[in-house]
Design a protein around this motif. Structure first.
Motif, PDB file in Angstrom:
ATOM      1  N   ASP A  59       0.754  -1.461  -0.114  1.00 50.60           N
ATOM      2  CA  ASP A  59       0.067  -0.021  -0.064  1.00 50.60           C
ATOM      3  C   ASP A  59       0.836   1.365  -0.193  1.00 50.60           C
ATOM      4  OD1 ASP A  59      -2.394  -1.599  -0.089  1.00 50.60           O
ATOM      5  OD2 ASP A  59      -2.535  -1.321   2.064  1.00 50.60           O
ATOM      6  N   ALA A  62       2.488   1.688  -3.414  1.00 51.80           N
ATOM      7  CA  ALA A  62       1.662   2.031  -4.260  1.00 51.80           C
ATOM      8  C   ALA A  62       1.156   3.584  -4.235  1.00 51.80           C
ATOM      9  CB  ALA A  62       0.268   1.168  -4.118  1.00 51.80           C
ATOM     10  N   GLU A  83      -5.470   3.084  -5.895  1.00 51.72           N
ATOM     11  CA  GLU A  83      -6.048   1.967  -6.009  1.00 51.72           C
ATOM     12  C   GLU A  83      -5.569   1.665  -7.478  1.00 51.72           C
ATOM     13  OE1 GLU A  83      -7.160  -1.539  -5.431  1.00 51.72           O
ATOM     14  OE2 GLU A  83      -6.750  -0.298  -3.668  1.00 51.72           O
ATOM     15  N   LYS A  84      -5.543   2.390  -8.554  1.00 57.95           N
ATOM     16  CA  LYS A  84      -5.260   2.065  -9.805  1.00 57.95           C
ATOM     17  C   LYS A  84      -3.735   1.525  -9.666  1.00 57.95           C
ATOM     18  CE  LYS A  84      -5.021   3.762 -14.531  1.00 57.95           C
ATOM     19  NZ  LYS A  84      -3.535   4.156 -14.822  1.00 57.95           N
ATOM     20  N   THR A  85      -3.026   2.350  -9.112  1.00 62.22           N
ATOM     21  CA  THR A  85      -1.667   1.899  -9.075  1.00 62.22           C
ATOM     22  C   THR A  85      -1.353   0.677  -8.309  1.00 62.22           C
ATOM     23  OG1 THR A  85      -1.035   4.318  -9.320  1.00 62.22           O
ATOM     24  CG2 THR A  85       0.619   2.853  -8.341  1.00 62.22           C
ATOM     25  N   ARG A  86      -2.097   0.601  -7.223  1.00 63.31           N
ATOM     26  CA  ARG A  86      -1.918  -0.741  -6.415  1.00 63.31           C
ATOM     27  C   ARG A  86      -2.373  -2.055  -7.037  1.00 63.31           C
ATOM     28  NH1 ARG A  86      -4.549  -4.395  -3.229  1.00 63.31           N
ATOM     29  NH2 ARG A  86      -3.362  -4.761  -1.189  1.00 63.31           N
ATOM     30  N   ALA A  87      -3.221  -1.940  -7.899  1.00 63.16           N
ATOM     31  CA  ALA A  87      -3.535  -2.868  -9.053  1.00 63.16           C
ATOM     32  C   ALA A  87      -2.586  -3.089 -10.079  1.00 63.16           C
ATOM     33  CB  ALA A  87      -4.868  -2.412  -9.380  1.00 63.16           C
ATOM     34  N   GLU A  88      -2.090  -2.110 -10.714  1.00 67.61           N
ATOM     35  CA  GLU A  88      -1.037  -2.250 -11.569  1.00 67.61           C
ATOM     36  C   GLU A  88       0.166  -3.025 -10.804  1.00 67.61           C
ATOM     37  OE1 GLU A  88      -0.355   1.854 -12.915  1.00 67.61           O
ATOM     38  OE2 GLU A  88      -2.172   1.484 -14.394  1.00 67.61           O
ATOM     39  N   LEU A  90       0.217  -5.171  -8.084  1.00 69.61           N
ATOM     40  CA  LEU A  90      -0.132  -6.553  -8.037  1.00 69.61           C
ATOM     41  C   LEU A  90      -0.171  -7.328  -9.191  1.00 69.61           C
ATOM     42  CD1 LEU A  90      -2.449  -5.874  -5.090  1.00 69.61           C
ATOM     43  CD2 LEU A  90       0.037  -6.911  -4.899  1.00 69.61           C
ATOM     44  N   GLN A  91      -0.728  -6.623 -10.433  1.00 70.00           N
ATOM     45  CA  GLN A  91      -1.181  -7.445 -11.453  1.00 70.00           C
ATOM     46  C   GLN A  91       0.131  -7.465 -12.635  1.00 70.00           C
ATOM     47  OE1 GLN A  91      -4.854  -5.762 -12.990  1.00 70.00           O
ATOM     48  NE2 GLN A  91      -5.848  -6.600 -10.987  1.00 70.00           N
ATOM     49  N   SER A 110       2.104  -8.885   2.470  1.00 69.20           N
ATOM     50  CA  SER A 110       1.758  -7.780   1.656  1.00 69.20           C
ATOM     51  C   SER A 110       2.807  -6.804   1.631  1.00 69.20           C
ATOM     52  CB  SER A 110       0.444  -7.139   2.009  1.00 69.20           C
ATOM     53  OG  SER A 110      -0.005  -6.378   0.679  1.00 69.20           O
TER      54      SER A 110
END
Length: 133
Positions: A59, A62, A83-88, A90-91, A110
């Motif tokens: 977190d 991100a 949240e967009k950066t966190r998703a990028e 993790l994915q 995490s």
């Protein structure tokens, strides 16, 4: 096979065996590191991790990366940007960096940390002069 095709597959007469550079598994590993670090966001992740002696929470990473990518301070970032950066992360970015051994990602805790790799350290040192000026 035509004579032109046959000629294309033969080394030029002025190239000797000593001129041919060997490709080994370490070279292929370095290629993978360069490919992973070719993305500016992944290099930023590594720069942030290199500044720390301990792992960093995904977190927080991100948030730092979102601030860098949007040129905003962390205080004014929106939750959507984080949240967009966190998703990028993790994915896309963390799996790529983990796959080539640049970072270690503990999904249960995490947290992420930079691995001890002399090749990565040298690549990051060279990138620092460009990325962090």
């Amino acid at each position: 096979m035509s004579q032109d095709q046959n000629r294309a597959s033969v080394s030029p007469p002025n190239v000797s065996e000593t001129d041919v550079l060997p490709i080994d598994s370490e070279s292929e590993s370095l290629d993978a590191i360069f490919r992973a670090l070719s993305d500016h966001r992944r290099r930023c992740v590594c720069h942030y991790l290199a500044e720390r002696d301990e792992p960093i929470h995904v977190d927080e990473l991100a948030e730092l990366l979102a601030a860098s990518m949007t040129a905003k301070t962390r205080a004014v970032l929106t939750s959507a940007e984080i949240e967009k950066t966190r998703a990028e992360l993790l994915q896309m970015h963390l799996p790529k960096l983990t796959e080539v051994g640049i970072v270690a990602h503990d999904a249960d805790e995490s947290v992420v940390r930079l691995t001890d790799s002399p090749g990565v350290t040298e690549c990051l040192r060279a990138a620092t002069s460009v990325d962090l000026q």
